[in-house]
Write a protein that holds these residues in place. Structure first.
Motif, PDB file in Angstrom:
ATOM      1  N   ASP A 236       7.755   4.050   2.200  1.00 42.37           N
ATOM      2  CA  ASP A 236       8.768   2.995   2.257  1.00 42.37           C
ATOM      3  C   ASP A 236       9.977   3.528   3.026  1.00 42.37           C
ATOM      4  O   ASP A 236      10.891   4.106   2.444  1.00 42.37           O
ATOM      5  CB  ASP A 236       9.159   2.564   0.848  1.00 42.37           C
ATOM      6  CG  ASP A 236      10.134   1.411   0.819  1.00 42.37           C
ATOM      7  OD1 ASP A 236      10.648   1.015   1.882  1.00 42.37           O
ATOM      8  OD2 ASP A 236      10.397   0.909  -0.289  1.00 42.37           O
ATOM      9  N   ILE A 237       9.974   3.339   4.327  1.00 47.77           N
ATOM     10  CA  ILE A 237      11.008   3.903   5.197  1.00 47.77           C
ATOM     11  C   ILE A 237      12.411   3.472   4.776  1.00 47.77           C
ATOM     12  O   ILE A 237      13.351   4.269   4.811  1.00 47.77           O
ATOM     13  CB  ILE A 237      10.742   3.525   6.674  1.00 47.77           C
ATOM     14  CG1 ILE A 237       9.415   4.147   7.116  1.00 47.77           C
ATOM     15  CG2 ILE A 237      11.873   3.967   7.582  1.00 47.77           C
ATOM     16  CD1 ILE A 237       8.899   3.625   8.443  1.00 47.77           C
TER      17      ILE A 237
ATOM     18  N   THR B 168      13.974   8.486  -0.204  1.00 51.19           N
ATOM     19  CA  THR B 168      15.032   9.471  -0.454  1.00 51.19           C
ATOM     20  C   THR B 168      14.485  10.901  -0.472  1.00 51.19           C
ATOM     21  O   THR B 168      15.214  11.833  -0.770  1.00 51.19           O
ATOM     22  CB  THR B 168      15.732   9.196  -1.804  1.00 51.19           C
ATOM     23  OG1 THR B 168      14.770   9.293  -2.864  1.00 51.19           O
ATOM     24  CG2 THR B 168      16.391   7.831  -1.817  1.00 51.19           C
ATOM     25  N   CYS B 169      13.224  11.056  -0.178  1.00 55.39           N
ATOM     26  CA  CYS B 169      12.611  12.382  -0.233  1.00 55.39           C
ATOM     27  C   CYS B 169      13.149  13.258   0.900  1.00 55.39           C
ATOM     28  O   CYS B 169      13.024  12.916   2.081  1.00 55.39           O
ATOM     29  CB  CYS B 169      11.096  12.266  -0.122  1.00 55.39           C
ATOM     30  SG  CYS B 169      10.266  13.860  -0.243  1.00 55.39           S
TER      31      CYS B 169
ATOM     32  N   CYS C 136       6.793  17.708   5.471  1.00 59.63           N
ATOM     33  CA  CYS C 136       5.722  17.455   4.497  1.00 59.63           C
ATOM     34  C   CYS C 136       4.479  16.903   5.193  1.00 59.63           C
ATOM     35  O   CYS C 136       4.568  15.984   5.993  1.00 59.63           O
ATOM     36  CB  CYS C 136       6.209  16.469   3.434  1.00 59.63           C
ATOM     37  SG  CYS C 136       4.970  16.108   2.179  1.00 59.63           S
ATOM     38  N   GLY C 137       3.345  17.447   4.864  1.00 66.99           N
ATOM     39  CA  GLY C 137       2.090  16.968   5.433  1.00 66.99           C
ATOM     40  C   GLY C 137       1.380  15.964   4.530  1.00 66.99           C
ATOM     41  O   GLY C 137       0.338  15.429   4.888  1.00 66.99           O
ATOM     42  N   LEU C 138       1.946  15.687   3.377  1.00 73.33           N
ATOM     43  CA  LEU C 138       1.293  14.817   2.414  1.00 73.33           C
ATOM     44  C   LEU C 138       1.175  13.372   2.907  1.00 73.33           C
ATOM     45  O   LEU C 138       0.138  12.741   2.730  1.00 73.33           O
ATOM     46  CB  LEU C 138       2.056  14.853   1.081  1.00 73.33           C
ATOM     47  CG  LEU C 138       1.448  14.057  -0.070  1.00 73.33           C
ATOM     48  CD1 LEU C 138       0.035  14.547  -0.388  1.00 73.33           C
ATOM     49  CD2 LEU C 138       2.340  14.165  -1.294  1.00 73.33           C
ATOM     50  N   LYS C 139       2.209  12.853   3.538  1.00 75.19           N
ATOM     51  CA  LYS C 139       2.197  11.468   3.987  1.00 75.19           C
ATOM     52  C   LYS C 139       1.009  11.207   4.913  1.00 75.19           C
ATOM     53  O   LYS C 139       0.286  10.233   4.755  1.00 75.19           O
ATOM     54  CB  LYS C 139       3.493  11.093   4.686  1.00 75.19           C
ATOM     55  CG  LYS C 139       3.519   9.632   5.129  1.00 75.19           C
ATOM     56  CD  LYS C 139       4.814   9.295   5.863  1.00 75.19           C
ATOM     57  CE  LYS C 139       4.913   7.854   6.267  1.00 75.19           C
ATOM     58  NZ  LYS C 139       3.834   7.323   7.056  1.00 75.19           N
TER      59      LYS C 139
ATOM     60  N   PHE D  15       0.841  -1.198   0.000  1.00 80.63           N
ATOM     61  CA  PHE D  15       0.000   0.000   0.000  1.00 80.63           C
ATOM     62  C   PHE D  15       0.874   1.245   0.000  1.00 80.63           C
ATOM     63  O   PHE D  15       0.483   2.297   0.478  1.00 80.63           O
ATOM     64  CB  PHE D  15      -0.952  -0.004   1.203  1.00 80.63           C
ATOM     65  CG  PHE D  15      -2.076  -0.989   1.050  1.00 80.63           C
ATOM     66  CD1 PHE D  15      -3.119  -0.728   0.194  1.00 80.63           C
ATOM     67  CD2 PHE D  15      -2.076  -2.179   1.751  1.00 80.63           C
ATOM     68  CE1 PHE D  15      -4.160  -1.640   0.031  1.00 80.63           C
ATOM     69  CE2 PHE D  15      -3.101  -3.095   1.604  1.00 80.63           C
ATOM     70  CZ  PHE D  15      -4.146  -2.820   0.740  1.00 80.63           C
ATOM     71  N   ARG D  16       2.053   1.110  -0.538  1.00 81.46           N
ATOM     72  CA  ARG D  16       2.991   2.230  -0.643  1.00 81.46           C
ATOM     73  C   ARG D  16       2.477   3.174  -1.728  1.00 81.46           C
ATOM     74  O   ARG D  16       2.651   2.939  -2.912  1.00 81.46           O
ATOM     75  CB  ARG D  16       4.369   1.688  -1.004  1.00 81.46           C
ATOM     76  CG  ARG D  16       5.387   2.753  -1.156  1.00 81.46           C
ATOM     77  CD  ARG D  16       6.718   2.188  -1.611  1.00 81.46           C
ATOM     78  NE  ARG D  16       7.486   3.276  -2.163  1.00 81.46           N
ATOM     79  CZ  ARG D  16       8.304   3.161  -3.174  1.00 81.46           C
ATOM     80  NH1 ARG D  16       8.497   2.010  -3.741  1.00 81.46           N
ATOM     81  NH2 ARG D  16       8.942   4.210  -3.610  1.00 81.46           N
ATOM     82  N   LEU D  17       1.837   4.239  -1.311  1.00 79.09           N
ATOM     83  CA  LEU D  17       1.266   5.180  -2.265  1.00 79.09           C
ATOM     84  C   LEU D  17       2.317   6.129  -2.827  1.00 79.09           C
ATOM     85  O   LEU D  17       2.246   6.536  -3.982  1.00 79.09           O
ATOM     86  CB  LEU D  17       0.138   5.982  -1.613  1.00 79.09           C
ATOM     87  CG  LEU D  17      -1.037   5.157  -1.086  1.00 79.09           C
ATOM     88  CD1 LEU D  17      -2.067   6.058  -0.436  1.00 79.09           C
ATOM     89  CD2 LEU D  17      -1.661   4.344  -2.206  1.00 79.09           C
TER      90      LEU D  17
END
Length: 145
Positions: A93-94, A98-99, A105-108, A86-88
């Motif tokens: 993916d810890i 690489t982000c 970031c509030g997206l996650k 379910f890696r969107l």
């Protein structure tokens, strides 16, 4: 978000079996009905059997049948069992993330909530919700071409 072909086929197999209750169905029959690869379908059926959704038997009198009643098979459970990940986005993916903006970031969090809502909606429904007596005849016509 897009479900994998594996999950799509798993849902189709279960729908097919629910429309033909009390009958063991060969994978060849399901493959022909949907126009999909029997080889791929066998892997899907194995996943469904491993997760207790179907009983599968090999051999001349083999085939596949629902392991329990459609009302006892939750759609959310099917999707969870058949989706590999379910890696969107990458930050889900810890190990491989690489982000550089993850700390701000509030997206996650929003995507996590959206995925939770998606699965929660599926959890409200069972296979029985998709198999209506009025549409059974039409379903059988469509897959019997």
């Amino acid at each position: 978000m897009q479900l994998t072909v594996h999950t799509d086929y798993a849902l189709r197999v279960l729908l097919y079996l629910a429309h033909f209750p009390n009958r063991r169905v060969g994978t060849e029959e399901i493959s022909k009905a949907y126009g999909i690869s029997k080889h791929h379908l066998v892997r899907v059926v194995q996943t469904l059997a491993d997760n207790g959704f179907v009983n599968a038997a090999v051999g001349r009198y083999g085939g596949v049948e629902l392991a329990r009643q459609p009302k006892d098979i939750g759609l959310g459970d099917i999707v969870r069992a058949t989706e590999a990940s379910f890696r969107l986005v990458e930050c889900h993916d810890i190990m491989n993330n690489t982000c550089p903006i993850v700390p701000v970031c509030g997206l996650k969090g929003m995507l996590d909530a959206a995925l939770g809502a998606f699965l929660a909606e599926l959890d409200k429904h069972t296979l029985a919700n998709l198999v209506k007596p009025r549409s059974r005849e039409k379903f059988i016509q469509l897959v019997s071409r």
